[in-house]
Write a protein that holds these residues in place. Structure first.
Motif, mmCIF file in Angstrom:
data_model
loop_
_atom_site.group_PDB
_atom_site.id
_atom_site.type_symbol
_atom_site.label_atom_id
_atom_site.label_comp_id
_atom_site.label_asym_id
_atom_site.label_seq_id
_atom_site.Cartn_x
_atom_site.Cartn_y
_atom_site.Cartn_z
ATOM 1 N N PHE A 117 46.888 33.873 52.071
ATOM 2 C CA PHE A 117 47.481 34.218 50.781
ATOM 3 C C PHE A 117 46.785 33.463 49.645
ATOM 4 C CE2 PHE A 117 51.712 35.164 53.089
ATOM 5 C CZ PHE A 117 51.355 36.494 53.258
ATOM 6 N N ALA A 118 46.459 32.189 49.887
ATOM 7 C CA ALA A 118 45.770 31.402 48.859
ATOM 8 C C ALA A 118 44.395 31.991 48.560
ATOM 9 C CB ALA A 118 45.642 29.950 49.312
ATOM 10 N N ALA A 119 43.688 32.418 49.602
ATOM 11 C CA ALA A 119 42.382 33.046 49.400
ATOM 12 C C ALA A 119 42.526 34.346 48.620
ATOM 13 C CB ALA A 119 41.717 33.305 50.751
ATOM 14 N N HIS A 120 43.547 35.118 48.961
ATOM 15 C CA HIS A 120 43.785 36.382 48.262
ATOM 16 C C HIS A 120 44.045 36.130 46.777
ATOM 17 C CE1 HIS A 120 45.711 40.632 48.547
ATOM 18 N NE2 HIS A 120 45.320 40.393 47.312
ATOM 19 N N ARG A 121 44.895 35.164 46.469
ATOM 20 C CA ARG A 121 45.194 34.875 45.065
ATOM 21 C C ARG A 121 43.941 34.438 44.310
ATOM 22 N NH1 ARG A 121 50.066 32.849 47.422
ATOM 23 N NH2 ARG A 121 49.220 30.745 47.579
ATOM 24 N N ALA A 122 43.126 33.589 44.953
ATOM 25 C CA ALA A 122 41.905 33.126 44.297
ATOM 26 C C ALA A 122 40.947 34.284 44.043
ATOM 27 C CB ALA A 122 41.226 32.056 45.155
ATOM 28 N N ALA A 123 40.833 35.183 45.017
ATOM 29 C CA ALA A 123 39.952 36.341 44.851
ATOM 30 C C ALA A 123 40.490 37.292 43.791
ATOM 31 C CB ALA A 123 39.788 37.063 46.185
ATOM 32 N N ALA A 124 41.813 37.425 43.716
ATOM 33 C CA ALA A 124 42.403 38.279 42.681
ATOM 34 C C ALA A 124 42.113 37.717 41.294
ATOM 35 C CB ALA A 124 43.905 38.413 42.908
ATOM 36 N N ASP A 125 42.120 36.391 41.165
ATOM 37 C CA ASP A 125 41.788 35.774 39.878
ATOM 38 C C ASP A 125 40.354 36.100 39.458
ATOM 39 O OD1 ASP A 125 44.299 34.666 39.654
ATOM 40 O OD2 ASP A 125 43.704 32.690 40.411
ATOM 41 N N LEU A 126 39.492 36.335 40.448
ATOM 42 C CA LEU A 126 38.103 36.700 40.174
ATOM 43 C C LEU A 126 37.924 38.211 40.019
ATOM 44 C CD1 LEU A 126 36.387 34.371 42.822
ATOM 45 C CD2 LEU A 126 36.344 34.063 40.333
ATOM 46 N N LEU A 127 39.037 38.955 40.108
ATOM 47 C CA LEU A 127 39.022 40.426 40.046
ATOM 48 C C LEU A 127 38.242 41.027 41.215
ATOM 49 C CD1 LEU A 127 38.500 40.965 36.198
ATOM 50 C CD2 LEU A 127 40.631 40.675 37.483
ATOM 51 N N ILE A 128 38.256 40.315 42.344
ATOM 52 C CA ILE A 128 37.601 40.786 43.561
ATOM 53 C C ILE A 128 38.614 41.434 44.497
ATOM 54 C CG2 ILE A 128 36.482 39.948 45.688
ATOM 55 C CD1 ILE A 128 35.003 37.915 43.947
ATOM 56 N N ALA A 129 39.873 40.990 44.425
ATOM 57 C CA ALA A 129 40.952 41.500 45.271
ATOM 58 C C ALA A 129 42.073 42.025 44.382
ATOM 59 C CB ALA A 129 41.480 40.393 46.182
ATOM 60 N N PRO A 130 42.911 42.922 44.899
ATOM 61 C CA PRO A 130 44.059 43.399 44.109
ATOM 62 C C PRO A 130 45.086 42.287 43.950
ATOM 63 C CG PRO A 130 44.193 44.228 46.351
ATOM 64 C CD PRO A 130 42.858 43.555 46.234
ATOM 65 N N PRO A 131 45.850 42.285 42.866
ATOM 66 C CA PRO A 131 46.877 41.255 42.688
ATOM 67 C C PRO A 131 47.862 41.227 43.857
ATOM 68 C CG PRO A 131 46.533 42.452 40.644
ATOM 69 C CD PRO A 131 45.761 43.189 41.697
ATOM 70 N N LEU A 132 48.191 40.017 44.292
ATOM 71 C CA LEU A 132 49.188 39.811 45.345
ATOM 72 C C LEU A 132 50.525 39.587 44.650
ATOM 73 C CD1 LEU A 132 49.878 39.262 48.357
ATOM 74 C CD2 LEU A 132 49.260 36.873 47.944
ATOM 75 N N ARG A 133 51.440 40.535 44.775
ATOM 76 C CA ARG A 133 52.692 40.480 44.021
ATOM 77 C C ARG A 133 53.777 39.668 44.705
ATOM 78 N NH1 ARG A 133 50.922 41.390 39.081
ATOM 79 N NH2 ARG A 133 49.832 43.393 38.889
ATOM 80 N N ALA A 134 53.865 39.749 46.018
ATOM 81 C CA ALA A 134 54.879 38.985 46.747
ATOM 82 C C ALA A 134 54.425 38.830 48.183
ATOM 83 C CB ALA A 134 56.238 39.686 46.685
#
Length: 361
Positions: A117-134
């Motif tokens: 989840f932490a990796a996903h959030r970091a990637a979303a901040d880079l606009l590489i992954a979709p936002p993790l909502r919950a």
């Protein structure tokens, strides 16, 4: 595993959600002792069986309250694919999400859900992954924005422009200053071997030789100055979504700090990239031609990726083989194909050549 076993597996899994802690991006954690709120209304596609319908309803009941959608009316359609998870397109009004229901065997496969989840959030901040909502920790269930587009295939990556875009995307990911938990593909693969042996599962006769190749590769990378970076660690082409705004990376269950060469080698192996295509990928990734040593490191990690897939399939088959019925997945067949890829390197002089070249400065 029979269909009855599958139903019982899902019922047991989602009963456990009553005691799971829900973490919602942008909001405080829910009290794990708080009873689940009144469930949302869910209309499922007719192809979704009763067990999965119940799973969708209970997962949404846990994931949606902090989004203000606890009593929303939802529609759900299953998204094909996924191994240790089931994915659904869920919509309410004009809001569209992907609901991931994780298999309870994450620890067996070396997953750290919180790290993912932490990796996903970091990637979303880079606009590489979709936002993790919950997300529900530690179970692994989560809700992300739906990305417009389609999953890539190995054939798509034969396109030079797309392959170059992926190389630049991985360079951005690996340049992230974020530091989270570590994930080692070699440690995970060796843990699969241990599980297989402890459970009496059949492994290849040449497993000792394959393990030796893993350990020799570990030794080379341990002696290199390059450190670990933020990685995806599960780069099959299907985890690349080709959309109108470019490529997006999904499925971050194995995300964590690792050698960047593994992401590159994993993609090269799973997409069956030729030497010329690997060179093109690396040129885009580095912004310059790769050295022989850099190319050798990627090819070594492609070998590691093939061994990871083989031993993963061995330990996945006893607990996920219901997907042969549900999705048509033959895990042992999948694993054997990757074993042949690995043997093509391990049983030839190529392994020694790659090890020598990769160790060069």
């Amino acid at each position: 595993m029979t269909r009855r076993d599958l139903v019982m597996n899902f019922i047991s899994l989602f009963n456990g959600l009553k005691h799971a802690m829900t973490v919602t991006i942008g909001g405080p954690p829910m009290n794990p002792t708080t009873p689940a709120p009144a469930g949302p209304t869910v209309s499922c596609d007719a192809t979704i069986d009763p067990a999965r319908r119940a799973a969708v309803e209970q997962a949404l009941a846990r994931l949606t309250p902090e989004l203000g959608l606890a009593r929303a009316v939802w529609s759900a359609t299953e998204i094909p694919g996924g191994a240790a998870n089931a994915n659904f397109r869920v919509t309410t009004g004009d809001q569209r999400f992907v609901l991931r229901i994780a298999d309870p065997n994450g620890a067996r496969f070396g997953m750290d859900r919180g790290c993912g989840f932490a990796a996903h959030r970091a990637a979303a901040d880079l606009l590489i992954a979709p936002p993790l909502r919950a997300a529900v920790a530690p179970d692994g269930h989560c809700l992300t924005d739906l990305v417009d587009g389609r999953s890539a295939s190995a054939a798509d990556l034969a396109d030079d422009a797309l392959l170059a875009e992926v190389g630049r995307l991985l360079a951005r990911l690996h340049s992230s200053p974020v530091r989270i938990g570590r994930w080692s593909v070699i440690d995970a693969t060796l843990s699969y071997v241990d599980i297989a042996r402890s459970e009496g599962l059949t492994v290849a006769d040449d497993t000792p030789l394959l393990i030796e190749a893993l350990e020799r590769t570990r030794g080379v990378f341990a002696g290199l100055p390059a450190g670990e970076v933020l990685c995806h660690n599960d780069l099959v082409p299907q985890n690349l979504i080709i959309g109108p705004e470019g490529v997006t990376l999904v499925d971050w269950e194995y995300g964590g700090m690792a050698y960047g060469d593994f992401d590159l080698g994993n993609l090269a192996m799973n997409a069956d990239l030729s030497d010329g295509q690997v060179d093109h990928l690396m040129r885009s990734y580095l912004g310059r031609p790769a050295t022989d040593a850099e190319l050798a490191r990627v090819r070594l990690m492609a070998l590691v990726a093939a061994l990871r897939e083989y031993f993963w399939a061995v330990v996945a088959d006893p607990v996920l083989n219901y997907d042969i019925e549900h999705h048509g997945v033959d895990y042992l067949g999948w694993g054997h194909r990757h074993l042949l890829k690995a043997r093509a390197v391990v049983d030839s002089p190529e392994l020694d050549r790659l090890l020598r070249a990769a160790a060069a400065s």
